[in-house]
Design a protein around this motif. Structure first.
Motif: not given
Length: 116
Positions: A66-89
């Motif tokens: 929804r935020l991306t579709g609304a054209g919101l300017a991100f400081v850090v775009r939506p992303s995945i950290r710690y992919r495949g690890q216990l703390g994946e977020q």
């Protein structure tokens, strides 16, 4: 209403006194940390020295779309950290109309919010 844990971010003057207060005095377990932040298990809730909020995994992605579709300017775009690890977020940072920085995050496995 479901008992949903919260994520609260706050500014601290230094990590040493923060660890002493929350970790030793209050007895909160320490989770992940880095040079500039530390997470604590505050009685089942996540306290963090950086900005943020915890969402459900699907809620995060719905809001990010929804935020991306609304054209919101991100400081850090939506992303995945710690992919495949216990703390994946999933995480994203943006500013509100007053210039307040907001971090939103979701854990793929919510029970891993305090994992190291």
């Amino acid at each position: 209403m479901l008992n949903c844990p919260f994520h609260h971010a706050f500014a601290v003057k230094d990590l040493a006194s923060t660890r002493t207060f929350y970790g030793e005095l209050l007895g909160c377990g320490e989770g992940r940390s880095a040079e500039t932040w530390v997470d604590f298990d505050f009685y089942g809730n996540q306290l963090s020295a950086h900005l943020g909020a915890l969402l459900g995994w699907e809620d995060f992605h719905t809001l990010a779309s929804r935020l991306t579709g609304a054209g919101l300017a991100f400081v850090v775009r939506p992303s995945i950290r710690y992919r495949g690890q216990l703390g994946e977020q999933a995480t994203m940072f943006f500013l509100d109309p007053s210039g307040n920085a907001i971090e939103l995050k979701a854990f793929r496995n919510p029970s891993a919010a305090f994992a190291r």
